[in-house]
Design an enzyme around this catalytic site. Structure first.
Site, PDB file in Angstrom:
ATOM      1  N   GLY A  91      42.586  64.379  39.783  1.00 16.98           N
ATOM      2  CA  GLY A  91      43.701  64.234  38.853  1.00 16.98           C
ATOM      3  C   GLY A  91      44.831  65.215  39.083  1.00 16.98           C
ATOM      4  CB  CYS A 111      42.702  31.407  35.556  1.00 17.61           C
ATOM      5  SG  CYS A 111      43.487  30.910  37.098  1.00 17.61           S
ATOM      6  CB  CYS A 155      43.815  34.965  38.602  1.00 21.40           C
ATOM      7  SG  CYS A 155      42.304  34.321  37.874  1.00 21.40           S
ATOM      8  CB  CYS A 200      39.737  30.057  39.181  1.00 23.53           C
ATOM      9  SG  CYS A 200      40.008  31.581  38.249  1.00 23.53           S
ATOM     10  CB  CYS A 236      42.710  33.062  41.572  1.00 26.60           C
ATOM     11  SG  CYS A 236      42.943  31.544  40.638  1.00 26.60           S
TER      12      CYS A 236
END
Ligand SMILES: [Zn+2]
Lengths: 280, 194
Positions: free
Chosen positions: A32, A242, A267, A245, A273
């Site tokens: 970080g 979606c 997606c 899909c 997808c």
């Protein structure tokens, strides 16, 4: 595509690679924390993610398989150009399948397919400093990180909560890493933030213009900032799926058909997808 | 120094790249062991594994110290052009003899709260059988991991703990055995109390 022999392998010179490699190792040791490095000029336009590309070029070797995505798509101009550029100077194999890649360079999304320990995700970062929204001076934000003084950040979140009833930060939603550093996950949706916590893979973040590299190693504690009584909430697509899909658990892009006035969803991760549909 | 004139076959581009990825793997997954013998075999001298790591990470932009080992210091500066420095200012400290370990850890720079990256990486040669088990916890480790470790590793961690660094200050360890086993214990990885 054939390798152009007029270039160094992976374009940048070995001295620059070594510096970036040393920086990456420090970034991994201090999760970080934004480690400064001497960013190089590359023959590609600004805003194309030179920080991410420099990391990728310093990691990559003949045994790698590279995937590049931009906003979830392997076929965007940006992603295609980066793939071409890296291909020209390395000859590495590229793929669109997340599971086949050893290095994935991305902007704006983390793939839906869970990543493995032997994979590295390289994120392109425009503005690495999470405290920039509360403090303009680099000198001061550096001091705030040194002193772990994140009160102004918490105050911003609190004020947002009071004023709007929720935290209004959409992307670049900050996380606390190993209870020490507040970090910017780059412009990914909040939907992807939980993937950074206790992951299997290594995440590397590169900011070229601001000359910073930072990291989240596997199995690292990286928690989106939230209050005890108001937990972190990612975007919800409840009741939506979606159109291609049928997935109900992915990050969806909203499409609007101006002819029919119909709203549709699909997606954002296009290769996921296609994999669900058996197209690739 | 006849060893300096020997030709090595370590490839600065491709061996560096592959060895870097091994080093990155062990830094991101503390206590996991990889074997770097194939790279060490391309170099000469008593500490070819350390030379391979030096060739991958060091150059004239950084300073190093090979504590109590003038031959190694000579070889590293010859191969990498890195600046020879005292342990107090070195970016990379190489320890081939455990007798110098305590001194190296005490002198190693640990960075500052503002610039924790300005800290040393200590590369330690380990030899001999495991002297005990270390239970480790920290980033890169799922829950805890148990590491069978020779005395030098156990001592290194105890000496580092005794420094009581305030994180993010600290030093990062890379260990190399004579058989080419490489693993790391970065600053945030701590010994579990049993
Ligand atoms: Zn879909």
């Amino acid at each position: 595509m054939k390798m152009n022999k007029n270039y160094n392998y992976a374009f940048i010179d070995e001295g620059s690679k070594r510096e970036i490699r040393r920086t990456i190792l420090k970034a991994v040791a201090i999760p970080g924390y934004q480690v400064p490095f001497g960013s190089r000029e590359l023959p590609i336009g600004r805003g194309w993610g030179t920080g991410g590309i420099q990391i990728t070029l310093s990691l990559i070797g003949p045994e790698d398989v590279l995937k590049v995505i931009d906003q979830g798509s392997d076929e965007s101009v940006n992603a295609v150009n980066i793939k071409k550029f890296v291909g020209l100077c390395t000859d590495v194999k590229t793929t669109v399948k997340t599971g086949e890649a050893t290095i994935i360079q991305t902007r704006h999304r983390i793939p839906e397919t869970p990543l493995r320990n032997d994979q590295i995700l390289v994120l392109q970062v425009p503005i690495p400093e999470p405290l920039r929204i509360v403090e303009a001076s680099e000198e001061k934000t550096k001091k705030m990180h040194a002193e772990r003084d994140y009160a102004p950040m918490w105050l911003l979140l609190y004020e947002s909560l009071i004023r709007y009833g929720k935290i209004t930060i959409g992307t670049e939603y900050p996380l606390m890493v190993e209870d020490r550093y507040v970090m910017n996950p780059s412009p990914i949706p909040k939907f992807d933030n939980p993937k950074l916590k206790d992951s299997e893979c290594l995440y590397l973040f590169g900011a070229g213009r601001e000359k910073k590299i930072y990291a989240i190693p596997p199995h690292t504690f990286a928690e989106s900032l939230a209050f005890d009584d108001v937990p972190f909430e990612k975007e919800s697509f409840k009741g939506k799926r979606c159109r291609l899909c049928g997935s109900e658990d992915t990050y969806l892009d909203e499409l609007f058909d101006s002819a029919t006035g119909e709203r549709m969803y699909q997606c954002s991760d296009t290769s996921y997808c296609m994999e669900v549909r058996g197209c690739i | 120094m006849p060893s300096l004139t020997k030709i090595h076959s370590f490839d600065e581009v491709f061996d560096s790249q592959r060895l870097f990825r091994q080093i990155l793997t062990v830094m991101a997954n503390p206590a996991r062991k990889v074997n770097i013998k194939e790279f060490a075999d391309r170099l000469h001298g008593d500490n070819p594994g350390m030379l391979a790591v030096a060739m991958t990470l060091l150059d004239n932009e950084v300073g190093f110290c090979a504590v109590g080992n003038a031959d190694l210091a000579e070889e590293i500066s010859f191969l990498t052009f890195a600046k020879r420095e005292e342990a107090e200012t070195a970016d990379y400290i190489f320890v081939t003899d455990a007798a110098f370990l305590g001194d190296a850890v005490k002198k190693a720079k640990c960075g500052t709260l503002r610039d924790p990256h300005k800290s040393a990486t200590i590369i330690v040669r380990t030899e001999g059988a495991d002297a005990g088990e270390l239970s480790l916890r920290g980033p890169g480790i799922k829950d805890t991991v148990s590491l069978g470790a020779p005395q030098a590793v156990i001592s290194a961690i105890e000496m580092r703990d005794a420094q009581n660094y305030e994180y993010p200050q600290g030093v990062d360890f890379i260990f190399i055995s004579d058989s080419g086993e490489l693993f790391s214990i970065p600053r945030l990885v701590r010994k579990e109390a049993f």
